[in-house]
Design an enzyme around this catalytic site. Structure first.
Site, PDB file in Angstrom:
ATOM      1  N   HIS A  65       0.850  -1.192   0.000  1.00 13.51           N
ATOM      2  CA  HIS A  65       0.000   0.000   0.000  1.00 13.51           C
ATOM      3  C   HIS A  65       0.888   1.245   0.000  1.00 13.51           C
ATOM      4  O   HIS A  65       2.069   1.182   0.337  1.00 13.51           O
ATOM      5  CB  HIS A  65      -0.844   0.079   1.283  1.00 13.51           C
ATOM      6  CG  HIS A  65      -1.781  -1.060   1.489  1.00 13.51           C
ATOM      7  ND1 HIS A  65      -3.102  -1.016   1.089  1.00 13.51           N
ATOM      8  CD2 HIS A  65      -1.605  -2.266   2.073  1.00 13.51           C
ATOM      9  CE1 HIS A  65      -3.692  -2.157   1.427  1.00 13.51           C
ATOM     10  NE2 HIS A  65      -2.809  -2.932   2.022  1.00 13.51           N
ATOM     11  N   LYS A  69      -8.962   1.726  -6.856  1.00  4.71           N
ATOM     12  CA  LYS A  69      -8.159   2.855  -6.407  1.00  4.71           C
ATOM     13  C   LYS A  69      -6.761   2.699  -6.982  1.00  4.71           C
ATOM     14  O   LYS A  69      -6.430   1.673  -7.556  1.00  4.71           O
ATOM     15  CB  LYS A  69      -8.122   2.937  -4.895  1.00  4.71           C
ATOM     16  CG  LYS A  69      -7.820   1.591  -4.214  1.00  4.71           C
ATOM     17  CD  LYS A  69      -7.372   1.766  -2.799  1.00  4.71           C
ATOM     18  CE  LYS A  69      -8.463   2.252  -1.881  1.00  4.71           C
ATOM     19  NZ  LYS A  69      -7.979   2.460  -0.519  1.00  4.71           N
ATOM     20  N   CYS A 114      -3.873   2.874  -5.257  1.00  3.27           N
ATOM     21  CA  CYS A 114      -2.941   2.320  -4.280  1.00  3.27           C
ATOM     22  C   CYS A 114      -2.300   1.014  -4.770  1.00  3.27           C
ATOM     23  O   CYS A 114      -3.035   0.129  -5.188  1.00  3.27           O
ATOM     24  CB  CYS A 114      -3.675   2.075  -2.959  1.00  3.27           C
ATOM     25  SG  CYS A 114      -2.661   1.379  -1.659  1.00  3.27           S
ATOM     26  N   HIS A 143      -2.166  -3.370  -3.623  1.00  7.73           N
ATOM     27  CA  HIS A 143      -3.557  -3.283  -3.188  1.00  7.73           C
ATOM     28  C   HIS A 143      -4.518  -3.340  -4.382  1.00  7.73           C
ATOM     29  O   HIS A 143      -5.483  -4.095  -4.397  1.00  7.73           O
ATOM     30  CB  HIS A 143      -3.726  -1.962  -2.417  1.00  7.73           C
ATOM     31  CG  HIS A 143      -5.046  -1.803  -1.752  1.00  7.73           C
ATOM     32  ND1 HIS A 143      -5.344  -0.708  -0.992  1.00  7.73           N
ATOM     33  CD2 HIS A 143      -6.158  -2.596  -1.725  1.00  7.73           C
ATOM     34  CE1 HIS A 143      -6.587  -0.835  -0.529  1.00  7.73           C
ATOM     35  NE2 HIS A 143      -7.091  -1.959  -0.956  1.00  7.73           N
ATOM     36  N   TYR A 165      -2.003  -1.539   9.061  1.00  6.72           N
ATOM     37  CA  TYR A 165      -0.934  -2.239   8.342  1.00  6.72           C
ATOM     38  C   TYR A 165      -0.028  -2.966   9.335  1.00  6.72           C
ATOM     39  O   TYR A 165       0.126  -2.536  10.475  1.00  6.72           O
ATOM     40  CB  TYR A 165      -0.057  -1.246   7.568  1.00  6.72           C
ATOM     41  CG  TYR A 165      -0.796  -0.270   6.704  1.00  6.72           C
ATOM     42  CD1 TYR A 165      -1.500  -0.705   5.580  1.00  6.72           C
ATOM     43  CD2 TYR A 165      -0.793   1.094   6.996  1.00  6.72           C
ATOM     44  CE1 TYR A 165      -2.174   0.201   4.770  1.00  6.72           C
ATOM     45  CE2 TYR A 165      -1.466   2.006   6.190  1.00  6.72           C
ATOM     46  CZ  TYR A 165      -2.153   1.552   5.080  1.00  6.72           C
ATOM     47  OH  TYR A 165      -2.824   2.448   4.291  1.00  6.72           O
TER      48      TYR A 165
HETATM   49 ZN   LIG Z   1      -3.991   0.445  -0.088  1.00 13.08          ZN
END
Ligand SMILES: [Zn+2]
Length: 175
Positions: A43, A157, A159, A148, A72
């Site tokens: 990420h 997204k 990421c 991710h 995380y």
């Molecule tokens: Zn992420």
């Protein structure tokens, strides 16, 4: 060089043997076994590369989202310092519905100075990511290194704002 045998030290956690990974975590959910870890997920913090995003702020933001602590397992600052926030087999909070079968690694950054998604890794971050990925692969040899956004069914997204497979996939072949 990566150690071949236990005890292995990953960030702050010393791992004397495989069984110790299954030690119960206070207040935390634990994955079923070492084989549960199918993914190591990269990420970014989605913060601007010219702004500090310290651990304390990350913790505040994740608590505001209802997480017990930082979601995380690992967070790597721009200077390459690495912080561990969850025990290795503790279920994280970073990538539903994969939290029970993955380790979450986040690097600080992911947005350029104008706030657009960008690969903003510093050389120090890249170095630490490589070391961490190699160690995690020793512990979890069946886990795939993915970003991710590479996982199916997650909210679309950017990421982690880089092609994880292209950049780090070769590490899966390192012994
Ligand atoms: Zn992420």
């Amino acid at each position: 060089m990566i150690q071949e045998t236990f005890p292995l030290t990953i960030a702050g956690e010393e791992i004397p043997d495989e069984r110790s990974l299954l030690t119960q975590v206070e207040n935390g959910l634990l994955m079923d076994s070492i084989d549960s870890v199918r993914y190591i997920i990269l990420h970014c913090s989605a913060t601007r590369c010219n702004r500090e995003y310290p651990v304390e702020q990350l913790l505040r933001d994740h608590k505001a989202r209802g997480f017990r602590t930082i979601g995380y397992h690992f967070y790597i600052r721009r200077d390459g310092s690495i912080n561990q926030h969850r025990r290795l087999l503790e279920v994280g909070a970073h990538c539903r519905p994969f939290n029970r079968c993955s380790i979450g690694v986040c690097y600080e950054g992911g947005l350029d100075a104008d706030g657009h998604p960008a690969d903003t890794r510093t050389p120090e971050q890249t170095e630490q990511l490589i070391l961490l990925f190699l160690k995690l692969r020793k512990l979890f040899p069946h886990a795939r290194l993915v970003g991710h956004r590479d996982l199916p069914g997650v909210t679309p997204k950017a990421c982690p704002c880089l092609d994880t497979r292209a950049v780090f996939g070769y590490l899966e072949n390192e012994k």
